[in-house]
Design an enzyme around this catalytic site. Structure first.
Site, PDB file in Angstrom:
ATOM      1  N   ASP A 191       0.837  -1.206   0.000  1.00 25.66           N
ATOM      2  CA  ASP A 191       0.000   0.000   0.000  1.00 25.66           C
ATOM      3  C   ASP A 191       0.875   1.261   0.000  1.00 25.66           C
ATOM      4  O   ASP A 191       2.009   1.237   0.498  1.00 25.66           O
ATOM      5  CB  ASP A 191      -0.916  -0.022   1.232  1.00 25.66           C
TER       6      ASP A 191
ATOM      7  N   HIS B 212       2.308   3.451  -9.153  1.00 27.76           N
ATOM      8  CA  HIS B 212       2.145   1.998  -9.318  1.00 27.76           C
ATOM      9  C   HIS B 212       3.330   1.405 -10.074  1.00 27.76           C
ATOM     10  O   HIS B 212       3.761   0.292  -9.780  1.00 27.76           O
ATOM     11  CB  HIS B 212       0.832   1.686 -10.046  1.00 27.76           C
TER      12      HIS B 212
ATOM     13  N   LEU C  57      11.039 -20.424  -4.512  1.00 25.58           N
ATOM     14  CA  LEU C  57      10.001 -19.579  -3.904  1.00 25.58           C
ATOM     15  C   LEU C  57       8.701 -19.744  -4.674  1.00 25.58           C
ATOM     16  O   LEU C  57       8.692 -19.700  -5.907  1.00 25.58           O
ATOM     17  CB  LEU C  57      10.440 -18.108  -3.999  1.00 25.58           C
TER      18      LEU C  57
HETATM   19  C1  IPE Z   1      -5.430  -2.750  -0.328  1.00 27.87           C
HETATM   20  O1  IPE Z   1      -5.120  -1.418  -0.446  1.00 27.87           O
HETATM   21  C2  IPE Z   1      -5.392  -3.420  -1.672  1.00 27.87           C
HETATM   22  C3  IPE Z   1      -4.076  -3.567  -2.270  1.00 27.87           C
HETATM   23  C4  IPE Z   1      -2.944  -3.228  -1.751  1.00 27.87           C
HETATM   24  C5  IPE Z   1      -4.095  -4.184  -3.571  1.00 27.87           C
HETATM   25  P1  IPE Z   1      -6.235  -0.299  -0.609  1.00 27.87           P
HETATM   26  O2  IPE Z   1      -5.498   0.981  -0.705  1.00 27.87           O
HETATM   27  O3  IPE Z   1      -7.150  -0.641  -1.726  1.00 27.87           O
HETATM   28  O4  IPE Z   1      -7.033  -0.434   0.747  1.00 27.87           O
HETATM   29  P2  IPE Z   1      -7.962   0.599   1.513  1.00 27.87           P
HETATM   30  O5  IPE Z   1      -8.970   1.110   0.522  1.00 27.87           O
HETATM   31  O6  IPE Z   1      -7.096   1.715   2.022  1.00 27.87           O
HETATM   32  O7  IPE Z   1      -8.565  -0.189   2.637  1.00 27.87           O
HETATM   33  C1  IPE Z   2      -1.576   0.257  -3.333  1.00 27.11           C
HETATM   34  O1  IPE Z   2      -1.336   1.621  -3.371  1.00 27.11           O
HETATM   35  C2  IPE Z   2      -1.720  -0.354  -4.710  1.00 27.11           C
HETATM   36  C3  IPE Z   2      -3.084  -0.738  -5.071  1.00 27.11           C
HETATM   37  C4  IPE Z   2      -4.129  -0.701  -4.295  1.00 27.11           C
HETATM   38  C5  IPE Z   2      -3.271  -1.203  -6.425  1.00 27.11           C
HETATM   39  P1  IPE Z   2      -2.516   2.667  -3.339  1.00 27.11           P
HETATM   40  O2  IPE Z   2      -2.860   3.029  -4.747  1.00 27.11           O
HETATM   41  O3  IPE Z   2      -3.650   2.175  -2.523  1.00 27.11           O
HETATM   42  O4  IPE Z   2      -1.807   3.891  -2.636  1.00 27.11           O
HETATM   43  P2  IPE Z   2      -2.470   4.911  -1.616  1.00 27.11           P
HETATM   44  O5  IPE Z   2      -3.037   4.116  -0.491  1.00 27.11           O
HETATM   45  O6  IPE Z   2      -3.527   5.656  -2.377  1.00 27.11           O
HETATM   46  O7  IPE Z   2      -1.333   5.786  -1.190  1.00 27.11           O
HETATM   47 MG    MG Z   3      -4.131   2.390  -0.558  1.00 29.73          MG
END
Ligand code: IPE
Ligand code: IPE
Ligand code: MG
Length: 244
Positions: free
Chosen positions: A18, A35, A129
């Site tokens: 995240d 990303h 792995l």
């Molecule tokens: C969880 O992250 C999903 C992934 C890392 C793929 P999100 O950014 O989507 O989660 P929330 O919305 O903060 O709970």
């Molecule tokens: C996690 O990073 C990746 C995915 C959920 C695909 P985020 O896109 O959720 O990043 P934040 O939480 O907005 O910083």
């Molecule tokens: Mg996120």
């Protein structure tokens, strides 16, 4: 080269990757750029984990809820997946990573499904792995799918009498996968966001404030050190760091 590590390591190390969006925002970049940086970091982390000799690693790459994001962001992510694997799948395979994709894959774009099929059809001859990449994955969806599969069995009423926690696993996406011992979530949020709901029953949780694209080797070492100090009791009295 396997690193010397005398402390208990997780058999299965899971990551909720995240913070890509916030990482990009801090730099005045697009979320898609975040990303892309996150995907590069996934490659690095995979090699560090291989170096530790850990045998199972899973990553939450796209949740069943992530479709709620803007079309631009979702499209960027869907393009990134085949781009990433066209660049790195062969190299990851050579390093000994056997890749599995986990989730409702038939809802992914055709180009993504194609490369997933190619990768899964060509596992390395020997692997060090097992890397599980959760794409269009949701823990609740997985459990509902499992119940649907069970109900479609030839004799659902007989199955109802026999079904227990062990045999229910056979209906999950990856019945052979050991449960995660440690789930690391980056970027400060302290929740599972629908990741590995069944499998996380006794996982240790570790939250790092670092955004995923910045999650470095020292951050990984810190998470593993914290894990080695945890007392796992599985409801019993004594600490048990062996895998049940
Ligand atoms: C969880 O992250 C999903 C992934 C890392 C793929 P999100 O950014 O989507 O989660 P929330 O919305 O903060 O709970
Ligand atoms: C996690 O990073 C990746 C995915 C959920 C695909 P985020 O896109 O959720 O990043 P934040 O939480 O907005 O910083
Ligand atoms: Mg996120």
């Amino acid at each position: 080269m396997i690193q010397a590590h005398d402390k208990p390591l997780p058999q299965h190390l899971a990551f909720i990757m995240d913070g890509n969006g916030r990482w990009a925002q801090d730099r005045g970049l697009s979320r898609s750029a975040g990303h892309r940086a996150g995907a590069e970091r996934l490659r690095d982390v995979c090699y560090w984990v291989l170096d530790y000799g850990i045998c199972h690693m899973s990553v939450y790459a796209f949740s069943t809820e992530n479709w709620r994001r803007s079309t631009q962001e979702v499209n960027g992510l869907m393009r990134l997946i085949p781009d990433f694997f066209h660049r790195y799948a062969a190299e990851m395979r050579d390093q000994g990573a056997r890749i599995h994709f986990v989730g409702d894959l038939d809802q992914l774009p055709a180009a993504t499904q194609k490369i997933i099929g190619q990768i899964q059809a060509n596992p390395p001859e020997t692997h060090k792995l097992d890397l599980y990449i959760c794409l269009n994955y949701g823990g609740r969806r997985e459990i509902v799918r499992a119940v649907q599969k069970a109900l479609r069995s030839p004799d659902p009423l007989a199955l109802a009498d026999q079904l227990d926690e062990d045999s229910f696993r056979n209906f999950l996406y990856q019945p052979q996968m050991p449960d995660p011992d440690l789930i690391v979530r980056t970027a400060g949020e302290q929740r599972l966001s629908n990741f590995w709901l069944w499998q996380a029953a006794y996982a240790e949780l570790y939250f790092s404030p670092v955004y995923w694209p910045d999650f470095g080797q020292a951050d990984l070492a810190q998470a593993l050190d914290a894990y080695s100090l945890r007392q796992r009791r599985y409801g019993g009295e004594k600490s048990d760091n062996t895998h049940p």
